[in-house]
Design an enzyme around this catalytic site. Structure first.
Site, mmCIF file in Angstrom:
data_model
loop_
_atom_site.group_PDB
_atom_site.id
_atom_site.type_symbol
_atom_site.label_atom_id
_atom_site.label_comp_id
_atom_site.label_asym_id
_atom_site.label_seq_id
_atom_site.Cartn_x
_atom_site.Cartn_y
_atom_site.Cartn_z
ATOM 1 N N HIS A 121 0.821 -1.217 0.000
ATOM 2 C CA HIS A 121 0.000 0.000 0.000
ATOM 3 C C HIS A 121 0.854 1.266 0.000
ATOM 4 C CE1 HIS A 121 0.840 0.697 4.315
ATOM 5 N NE2 HIS A 121 0.802 -0.621 4.398
ATOM 6 N N ASP A 122 0.378 2.249 -0.747
ATOM 7 C CA ASP A 122 0.932 3.607 -0.773
ATOM 8 C C ASP A 122 2.333 3.689 -1.374
ATOM 9 O OD1 ASP A 122 -1.346 4.931 0.726
ATOM 10 O OD2 ASP A 122 -0.670 3.507 2.244
ATOM 11 N N GLY A 139 5.058 -0.963 2.803
ATOM 12 C CA GLY A 139 4.243 0.205 2.497
ATOM 13 C C GLY A 139 5.051 1.485 2.399
#
Length: 265
Positions: A121-122, A139
């Site tokens: 994520h991200d 992340g």
């Protein structure tokens, strides 16, 4: 019309360009957008608010856009944006962003993601990257253009990797990597410049010498921040040095990987 295998499960709300190909046993969710020429070979899952750019090919058993592996994630609407002409091989996983990380995971164009790569994520990934088998990004990792990552390497969350850098296989990367650098090891240390990759991309011999000298200046003292004005004054017109300085002036949460004992810098 798109070419859709009868065993594929495609939500009627999904947006598919006319030249999309969806092979056997694929699943495409309602908020997915597939651009011109995208091909899902077979057994691919694409879910969430995911956009895949034209010409990208996704191989069997990849899971794209499924919820992030973050205990703070609570089903909020976040996005995964994948650019054009990527090759995403078997068992690759790419997760959307989280509210706390900006809400988007972004993958550039022209990348090769080999078997088993994980993009968490991200993450923000640039163009023309190569991630070998089983590379894993935690992340919030930022990877700039033309980065090469060797197989089984692992990158700590919030690490930044500069343009044209190279990570050796099975390395554990827990700090930022300067542009043009080559790192390897557990924990990874800076070994020198990615000279081979830079030559392939058209860097002149003169520019390579300038950058090598700039990197030597950078790590000649205990505090790299004190060396930035020295480098800028020494090489005010070098595009490569400007790229290096821009990276050094960016926000860092992890600090820099420094040269190892046998580094060629």
């Amino acid at each position: 019309m798109p070419s859709l295998h009868p065993t594929a499960i495609i939500d009627p709300k999904a947006q598919l360009a006319d030249s999309v190909t969806v092979g056997p046993f694929c699943t495409v969710g309602p908020d997915v957008v597939l651009g011109e020429g995208v091909e899902l070979v077979s057994h691919v899952v694409v879910d969430g608010h995911t956009t895949i750019g034209k010409g990208t090919k996704v191989f069997p058993f990849a899971a794209i856009g499924t919820p992030p592996q973050d205990l703070k994630f609570n089903g909020e609407v976040t996005r995964l944006e994948i650019g054009e002409n990527n090759t995403i091989r078997e068992h690759v996983t790419m997760n959307p962003g989280t509210d706390g990380g900006g809400g988007v995971t972004r993958v550039g164009s022209g990348g090769l993601f080999m078997v088993g790569v994980h993009v968490a994520h991200d993450c923000l990934i640039g163009d023309h990257v190569i991630f070998a088998n089983n590379v894993v990004l935690a992340g919030h990792v930022e990877v700039d253009d033309h980065v090469v990552v060797g197989g089984h390497a692992a990158v700590h969350q919030f690490v930044r990797i500069g343009k044209h850098a190279m990570i050796g296989g099975a390395s554990a990367v827990e700090r930022d990597i300067i542009p043009f650098g080559t790192v390897i090891g557990n924990r990874a240390t800076l070994q020198g410049m990615n000279v081979v990759g830079m030559k392939r991309r058209g860097f002149s011999r003169a520019e390579l010498h300038i950058l090598r000298d700039a990197i030597r200046i950078l790590f000649s003292g205990d505090e790299v921040t004190t060396q930035i004005p020295v480098i800028e004054a020494t090489y005010p017109e070098s595009p490569g040095v400007a790229e290096l300085l821009a990276f050094l002036r960016g926000e860092s949460k992890r600090g820099l990987i420094r040269p190892g004992e046998d580094a060629q810098v």
